[in-house]
Design an enzyme around this catalytic site. Sequence first.
Site, mmCIF file in Angstrom:
data_model
loop_
_atom_site.group_PDB
_atom_site.id
_atom_site.type_symbol
_atom_site.label_atom_id
_atom_site.label_comp_id
_atom_site.label_asym_id
_atom_site.label_seq_id
_atom_site.Cartn_x
_atom_site.Cartn_y
_atom_site.Cartn_z
ATOM 1 N N LYS A 1 72.296 69.107 5.053
ATOM 2 C CA LYS A 1 73.526 69.838 5.370
ATOM 3 C C LYS A 1 73.643 71.065 4.451
ATOM 4 C CE LYS A 1 75.655 65.725 7.237
ATOM 5 N NZ LYS A 1 76.562 64.595 7.129
ATOM 6 N N GLN B 1 80.457 62.291 2.684
ATOM 7 C CA GLN B 1 79.342 61.579 3.322
ATOM 8 C C GLN B 1 79.615 60.075 3.353
ATOM 9 O OE1 GLN B 1 76.845 63.110 4.854
ATOM 10 N NE2 GLN B 1 75.748 61.238 5.385
ATOM 11 N N ASP C 1 84.088 66.994 10.152
ATOM 12 C CA ASP C 1 83.387 65.860 10.787
ATOM 13 C C ASP C 1 84.084 65.436 12.089
ATOM 14 O OD1 ASP C 1 81.011 64.781 9.700
ATOM 15 O OD2 ASP C 1 82.101 64.073 7.930
HETATM 16 N N1 GUN Z 1 76.978 59.359 7.640
HETATM 17 C C1 GUN Z 1 76.142 59.309 8.699
HETATM 18 N N2 GUN Z 1 76.456 60.276 9.605
HETATM 19 C C2 GUN Z 1 77.501 60.944 9.092
HETATM 20 C C3 GUN Z 1 78.262 62.066 9.551
HETATM 21 O O1 GUN Z 1 78.046 62.625 10.635
HETATM 22 N N3 GUN Z 1 79.253 62.483 8.717
HETATM 23 C C4 GUN Z 1 79.526 61.867 7.528
HETATM 24 N N4 GUN Z 1 80.530 62.341 6.797
HETATM 25 N N5 GUN Z 1 78.836 60.829 7.090
HETATM 26 C C5 GUN Z 1 77.836 60.382 7.864
#
Ligand code: GUN
Length: 279
Positions: free
Chosen positions: A52, A96, A119
Amino acid sequence: MTHLIDGKQISKEIKDELKLEVSRLKSEGKQVCLAVVQVGANPASSVYVNNKKKACAYIGIESESYELEESTSEEELLKLIDTLNSNESVNGILVQLPLPKHIDEDKVIRAISPEKDVDGFHPVSVGRLWIGEKGFLSCTPAGIIQLLKRSDITLDGKECVVVGRSNIVGKPMAALLLRENATVTIAHSHTKNLKEITKRADILIAAVGKARFIDEDYVKDGAVVIDVGMHRDENGKLCGDVAFERVSKKASAITPVPGGVGPMTIAMLMNNCVETARQ
Ligand code: GUN
């Protein structure tokens, strides 16, 4: 010939479009900044978080990194989110998941301001999605809609079956397909006669969470098959929820794993970040 839907290529196109937009926004004096919060050092989370941050750097989005100890208390994390919510130079906040067991994930998701919820997990974002109001869309389902649209696959009037009912994929996927005027069925682990239902699908979205679960017996001839799964098989090879070799002979279009849905999630997260500055 079965069309292979290339998520790597399509996500690159989107990121390149966003890069241009960010540079235009910068020329108008608008910055885009994403705060990325990770608690603990879950190795899979570290890989996602790094990807990311790399995508941010590629597009020209600033990223602020908060790497907190596994032992961080819920209160400390909520305090950080509060600070980020009121920091005007932070446009988006990403915490996350999964979080350590002593932290209530729902509480943390609800603490993020809906205006910074890139998100799309906050109940306000989910509600906006279902009533057709503008808001942040959950990244994986939004990425799947882009994969379909950019592959010239029409959704209007199509019979779509989503296998899986998670808050992150299955449910928002159904809402987005409905918004595109598709007829939508959500199937799940309690669904009876699953094969009969999935065989009705013009577009089948597999978010089952079981390696190679969807084989050719679940798929209608000429269907479009989207694979949301990501697993490592007994030989260490990456695979999805779909038995790719067998299903690809029957499908008119299919996403591979890796290189299908996966790269789209990050591209749509980046799109959500840019969205915060578009307004
Ligand atoms: N953990 C696995 N996929 C995601 C996601 O798309 N966003 C977040 N914040 N955590 C994750």
